[in-house]
Design an enzyme around this catalytic site. Structure first.
Site, PDB file in Angstrom:
ATOM      1  N   LYS A  27      17.118 -70.380  48.036  1.00 47.02           N
ATOM      2  CA  LYS A  27      16.374 -71.233  47.099  1.00 47.02           C
ATOM      3  C   LYS A  27      15.552 -70.384  46.132  1.00 47.02           C
ATOM      4  CE  LYS A  27      14.870 -75.145  48.616  1.00 47.02           C
ATOM      5  NZ  LYS A  27      14.175 -75.868  49.674  1.00 47.02           N
ATOM      6  N   ARG A  96       7.892 -74.609  50.381  1.00 52.58           N
ATOM      7  CA  ARG A  96       9.245 -74.923  50.859  1.00 52.58           C
ATOM      8  C   ARG A  96       9.896 -73.711  51.487  1.00 52.58           C
ATOM      9  NH1 ARG A  96      11.556 -79.346  47.701  1.00 52.58           N
ATOM     10  NH2 ARG A  96      10.031 -80.028  46.184  1.00 52.58           N
ATOM     11  N   GLY A 105      17.965 -79.184  56.222  1.00 52.95           N
ATOM     12  CA  GLY A 105      17.071 -80.008  57.026  1.00 52.95           C
ATOM     13  C   GLY A 105      16.515 -79.326  58.263  1.00 52.95           C
ATOM     14  N   MET A 107      14.490 -76.579  58.426  1.00 53.26           N
ATOM     15  CA  MET A 107      13.146 -76.012  58.365  1.00 53.26           C
ATOM     16  C   MET A 107      12.245 -76.880  57.500  1.00 53.26           C
ATOM     17  SD  MET A 107      13.980 -72.026  58.539  1.00 53.26           S
ATOM     18  CE  MET A 107      14.985 -72.170  57.117  1.00 53.26           C
ATOM     19  N   ARG A 341      22.222 -74.373  43.767  1.00 60.22           N
ATOM     20  CA  ARG A 341      22.969 -73.388  44.555  1.00 60.22           C
ATOM     21  C   ARG A 341      24.456 -73.691  44.405  1.00 60.22           C
ATOM     22  NH1 ARG A 341      21.292 -76.199  50.216  1.00 60.22           N
ATOM     23  NH2 ARG A 341      22.237 -78.133  49.584  1.00 60.22           N
ATOM     24  N   HIS A 457      31.883 -76.308  76.042  1.00 59.00           N
ATOM     25  CA  HIS A 457      33.117 -76.117  76.805  1.00 59.00           C
ATOM     26  C   HIS A 457      34.251 -76.896  76.156  1.00 59.00           C
ATOM     27  CE1 HIS A 457      35.934 -77.329  80.049  1.00 59.00           C
ATOM     28  NE2 HIS A 457      35.824 -76.059  80.377  1.00 59.00           N
ATOM     29  N   SER A 784      55.311 -53.008  68.075  1.00 62.79           N
ATOM     30  CA  SER A 784      54.728 -54.301  67.754  1.00 62.79           C
ATOM     31  C   SER A 784      53.608 -54.540  68.757  1.00 62.79           C
ATOM     32  CB  SER A 784      55.783 -55.399  67.854  1.00 62.79           C
ATOM     33  OG  SER A 784      55.165 -56.644  67.611  1.00 62.79           O
ATOM     34  N   CYS A 852      52.518 -59.127  67.076  1.00 67.25           N
ATOM     35  CA  CYS A 852      53.154 -60.409  67.364  1.00 67.25           C
ATOM     36  C   CYS A 852      52.364 -61.242  68.360  1.00 67.25           C
ATOM     37  CB  CYS A 852      54.587 -60.214  67.849  1.00 67.25           C
ATOM     38  SG  CYS A 852      54.684 -59.274  69.382  1.00 67.25           S
ATOM     39  N   TYR A 872      53.381 -55.510  59.071  1.00 68.48           N
ATOM     40  CA  TYR A 872      53.511 -56.967  59.048  1.00 68.48           C
ATOM     41  C   TYR A 872      52.721 -57.613  60.176  1.00 68.48           C
ATOM     42  CZ  TYR A 872      56.765 -56.516  62.980  1.00 68.48           C
ATOM     43  OH  TYR A 872      57.304 -56.246  64.201  1.00 68.48           O
TER      44      TYR A 872
HETATM   45  C1  PEP Z   1      51.513 -60.444  73.645  1.00 72.62           C
HETATM   46  O1  PEP Z   1      51.262 -60.065  74.788  1.00 72.62           O
HETATM   47  O2  PEP Z   1      50.704 -60.395  72.719  1.00 72.62           O
HETATM   48  C2  PEP Z   1      52.833 -60.999  73.328  1.00 72.62           C
HETATM   49  C3  PEP Z   1      53.178 -61.285  72.096  1.00 72.62           C
HETATM   50  O3  PEP Z   1      53.657 -61.260  74.378  1.00 72.62           O
HETATM   51  P1  PEP Z   1      53.497 -62.552  75.325  1.00 72.62           P
HETATM   52  O4  PEP Z   1      52.463 -63.420  74.714  1.00 72.62           O
HETATM   53  O5  PEP Z   1      54.845 -63.174  75.363  1.00 72.62           O
HETATM   54  O6  PEP Z   1      53.089 -61.912  76.605  1.00 72.62           O
END
Ligand code: PEP
Ligand code: MG
Length: 900
Positions: A27, A96, A105, A107, A341, A457, A784, A852, A872
């Site tokens: 502000k 303020r 809201g 403070m 703002r 949770h 990977s 992956c 990638y």
């Molecule tokens: C991993 O462990 O990140 C993975 C891609 O293999 P999975 O999830 O199949 O164990």
């Protein structure tokens, strides 16, 4: 932060600017910016967040602060030609809060500081003998000061105000005249004295100092702490305090107050969006004491101010190059700007506005890309409720996990499981969930709780499952034994249908119809961005195209069927980063796998493998065809074998029952014995991954052959296949070398002169592999990162258990801000990735690197993978657009685009 006598704690508005948010709060920084733009901002000054931090650390104002406030107050008095609380002609100020991040809201604010029994008369004279206004202002001061500074219960003042209106026979506070308000001031003073044991302070400077202190302390009010925890705002920032000369919107019908947006924060549409309330102060708008009118009405009421306001709004947009929200007051026909703002907006508006600003030449495409994010895009890909006037929300909670879900209400996990097994869609309603509710949460379409926030949770577990969840809908009274809940006069019993919106946090009675996302239709290719008049789709298309042009990371997908591969390609995947072959062993092939696992002789095993080979080959043919020349990483079988067999307990019961009946159970007994033999205490750390390939002769060989034969078949048909064979769970180079030697022989034999090239690489998902990546790279053509297992083994957290069991507590304690299974733990697991990437590439320059695990589709993790130089990321088909967008954003951020 240590406080020194010489520290500058107070800044005049003319001294600051919009980039000083850390010091002056949002502000204060923006009031300074507007002042310097020459806009009509009432004069004032800002006490810095450093002063607040020093106060909170020591419990007293830092040395030098009082003197600096004095000096700035004198300057303010000179500028206004009035003294604070002067009995004849008083200067009044507002006090303020204003932190670095907006905490709406949370403070405190105190208006009209400087009024007392004597200056109230001076104020009336100033306002042209307007007694009503002066006494109204005074009663507001006692109310706000009492509540905020001295913790007097606010309801007591509200009751007294209601009582005064009742005595007058009205519902409208404007009907109270000066005498009524004078009487109300007396009542308020008594309430104040009763609760504080002292008279309302008459000394203006004491009022000011106490109000400033109260704003400092409001940083640590319980609700502010809770809000910060939910929004992940650091706890040690502190708030700045703005002391501003009062201007009055309650001086009569030619005065008023309002809020406005420079565009629609809901849809992004251009136009004028705001509310106005004549003859009122700002808190009346918030408190909803009277109904506001649309801002357009102001044109009729006060054309000069209206035109000036539109002019200022256009200037602010041009200056901030973004949607702004503002607060203003009109005092007897004179417009004053009280706040501006860069405004909050919905996900859809974020895309639409970014696109519009590019069209208007205010920002470039890099900046547009910077202003949207993957979380917003993900939100736009969920189906939404089709809401019309028939549906009105009956409760409002926290949008804890997005999506739209309808179903029959159930109150216990067991009932949720029962009804879901009958094919019913259910919503599990609990006061709050605990780990025992896990099965019910899995079975339910959505989860609704009356308590708990974004890190409860229920919220954490639901997000982990991708399940719709509304938490903390405190208007709902849950009665589990009676199997019902009540909300705003409605009673909802078990079996009644409700609908919950996990994005907005709204709860509806009955089934609300669902509309598919137009953004998904665009990605699917059924909505042409060039032809549609849907502004959102056009903006998404434009920004995605730019992200693709900018990103360095390629985006692949995790897919194990031709259908998933096809969808992922439509969503923009540039290959498959993980094809999990074990999914191909389920369903009607389970029996063949059982034969393989239970084979007592080499011949039985060879038979089973021979039967599986053509089926696997066909799977790969479909996938290679679908991916038409894009790389396809096929991972050899990974999970513990017992996952393909019936559960031990169930099998034992079946055998016992069959024996009892005198049936022939020889086969089942053999199966039971095998399952017992294979039982492991920690199967995720047992016989799985590469270990299986080394222990069961012919298993990997069959898979390698199927992959190579499929690639050759597709090539012979005129297609192109680029298989990459990936070995899971490698921890030592020797494991990989053994698998590779066998695989290379088979590949050479199958491929012959077909021209097919098959790469062989490994997952890096065991910490030892990351730490010996230099050695492993000698035998691998690519890595990977399996970040799911790397997180599991890096932290020692069972990935199947801990999120539901106790992560909510870890989040509550701040041990981490987000589950490390959701977003990469940069310091720990991330460090393993960095080491492996560096040492792998040092050993084998040009080593192809990807990821992956689930993190491949998480926005923040994508930025990390860009930073460490992976080639990638690979993620589930629905996450592919999110990863493309974030990879583009990561690229422009590291090339130094203006970021804020
Ligand atoms: C991993 O462990 O990140 C993975 C891609 O293999 P999975 O999830 O199949 O164990
Ligand atoms: Mg794994």
């Amino acid at each position: 932060m240590t406080a020194h006598e010489t520290d500058k704690y107070v800044y005049d508005f003319a001294e600051g600017n919009k980039d000083l948010k850390d010091l002056l709060g949002g502000k204060g920084a923006n009031l300074a910016e507007m002042t310097n733009l020459g806009l009509p901002v009432p004069p004032g000054f800002t006490i810095t967040t450093c002063a607040c931090q020093a106060y909170l650390a020591t419990g007293r104002e830092p040395d030098g602060l009082a003197g600096q406030i004095e000096a700035h107050l004198e300057a303010l008095e000179r500028a206004m030609g009035r003294r604070l609380g002067d009995p004849q002609d008083p200067l009044l100020v507002s006090v303020r809060s204003g932190a670095r991040f907006s905490m709406p809201g949370m403070m405190e604010t105190v208006l009209n500081v400087g009024l007392n029994d004597r200056s109230v008369v001076g104020l009336s004279d100033q306002a042209g003998q307007n007694d009503r206004f002066a006494w109204d202002s005074y009663r507001r001061l006692i109310q706000m000061f009492g509540k905020t500074v001295c913790e007097v219960p606010g309801e007591e003042f509200e009751h007294a105000l209601d009582e005064a209106k009742r005595a007058k026979g009205t519902h409208d506070d404007l009907d109270l005249d000066a005498d009524d308000l004078r009487g109300l001031v007396e009542t308020y003073k008594k309430i104040f004295a009763k609760h504080t044991g002292r008279e309302f302070p008459q000394e203006p400077r004491e009022q000011l100092d106490l109000a400033i202190r109260a704003v400092f302390e409001s940083w640590n009010a319980e609700r502010a702490i809770l809000y910060r925890r939910q929004e992940r705002i650091p706890a040690d920032l502190g708030t700045a305090v703005n002391v501003v000369a009062m201007v009055f919107g309650n001086l009569g019908p030619d005065s008023g107050t309002g809020v406005a947006f420079t565009r629609d924060p809901g849809s992004g549409a251009q136009g004028i969006y705001g509310d106005y309330l004549a003859n009122a102060q700002g808190e009346d708008v918030v408190a909803g004491i009277r109904n506001t009118v649309p801002l357009q009405e102001l044109e009729r009421l006060d054309k000069t101010s209206y035109d000036q306001l539109l002019d200022i709004m256009a200037r602010l947009e041009g200056h901030y190059q973004d949607l702004c929200d503002i607060e203003f007051t009109i005092e007897r026909g004179k417009l004053w700007m009280l706040q501006t703002r860069v405004g909050k907006r919905t996900a859809a508006a974020a895309f639409v506005i970014a696109g519009q600003l590019v069209d208007e030449g205010l920002i470039d495409l890099d900046e547009a890309l910077h202003r949207v994010n993957g979380a917003q895009l993900a939100q736009l890909m969920f189906p939404r409720f089709q809401l019309d006037h028939e549906f009105e929300a009956v409760a409002q909670g926290i949008g804890a996990s997005p999506g739209a879900a309808s179903g029959a209400v159930v109150f216990t996990s067991a009932r949720a499981v029962e009804l879901a097994a009958e094919g019913k869609s259910v919503i599990l309603v609990r006061r709050e969930t605990n780990p025992d509710d896990l099965n019910g949460m899995i079975a339910a379409q959505g989860i609704l709780t009356s308590r708990g926030g974004k890190t409860s949770h229920a919220a954490v577990v639901a997000r982990g499952m991708g399940k719709t969840c509304v938490s903390g809908a405190d208007g709902i009274e849950v009665n589990v034994p009676a199997k019902r809940f009540t909300v705003g006069g409605h009673t909802v019993s078990e079996g009644d249908v409700v609908s919950i919106d996990g994005t907005t946090g709204k709860v509806y009675l009955g089934e609300v119809p669902v509309t598919p996302s137009e953004v998904v239709q665009y990605f699917e290719g059924t909505l042409d961005p060039e032809r549609t008049d849907d502004a959102l789709v056009r903006a998404v298309h434009r920004i995605m195209t730019h992200a693709d042009a900018r990103r360095r990371l390629a985006v692949r997908t995790n897919a194990d069927t031709g259908a998933d591969a096809a969808r992922a390609r439509r969503f923009g995947a540039e290959g498959i980063g993980l094809c999990r072959t074990e999914h191909m062993f389920l369903g009607d092939r389970r029996e063949l796998v059982e034969r393989l696992i239970l084979a007592a002789t080499d011949a039985e095993r060879t038979d089973a493998l021979a039967a599986l080979l053509p089926l696997q080959r066909q799977d790969f043919v479909e996938i290679f065809r679908e991916m038409a020349g894009l790389p396809v990483t096929v991972r050899l079988i990974d999970p513990p074998l017992h996952e393909f067999l019936p559960p031990l307990e169930q099998l034992a019961v079946n055998v016992a029952v069959a024996q009892e009946r005198g049936e022939d159970v020889a086969k089942e007994e053999a199966l039971l014995a095998a399952v017992r033999r294979m039982h492991e205490e920690n199967p995720m750390l047992g016989l799985r991954g590469v270990r299986l390939g080394l222990v069961i002769p012919g298993l990997f060989a069959m898979q390698v052959r199927a992959i190579a034969e499929a690639a050759v078949a597709v090539t012979r048909d005129g297609g192109t296949a680029c298989p990459e064979i990936m070995v899971p769970l490698v921890g030592a180079v020797q494991e990989l070398e053994t698998v590779r030697a066998e695989a290379e022989k088979i590949i050479a034999e199958v491929v012959g002169d077909s021209g097919v090239e098959v790469l062989i690489g490994t997952m890096i998902e065991v910490p030892r592999a990351a730490l010996t990546a230099g050695q492993i790279a000698e035998a691998a053509q690519f890595f990977s990162f399996g970040t799911n297992d790397l997180t599991q083994m890096g932290w020692g957290f069972s990935r199947d258990d801990v999120e539901g069991a106790f992560f909510w507590r870890y989040l509550e304690l701040g041990i981490f801000g987000i589950s490390p299974f959701e977003s990469i733990d940069r310091d720990g697991v991330g460090r393993l990735i960095r080491i492996a990437a560096e040492e792998g590439r040092a050993a084998r320059p040009g080593l192809k690197l990807g990821v992956c695990g689930e993190h491949g589709g998480d926005p923040d993790s994508v930025h990390f993978f860009h930073e460490v130089g992976l080639d990638y990321v690979s993620c589930s088909p629905f996450r592919v657009p999110v990863a493309r967008l974030e990879a583009g954003r990561a690229a422009i951020e590291t090339t130094g685009s203006d970021s804020r």
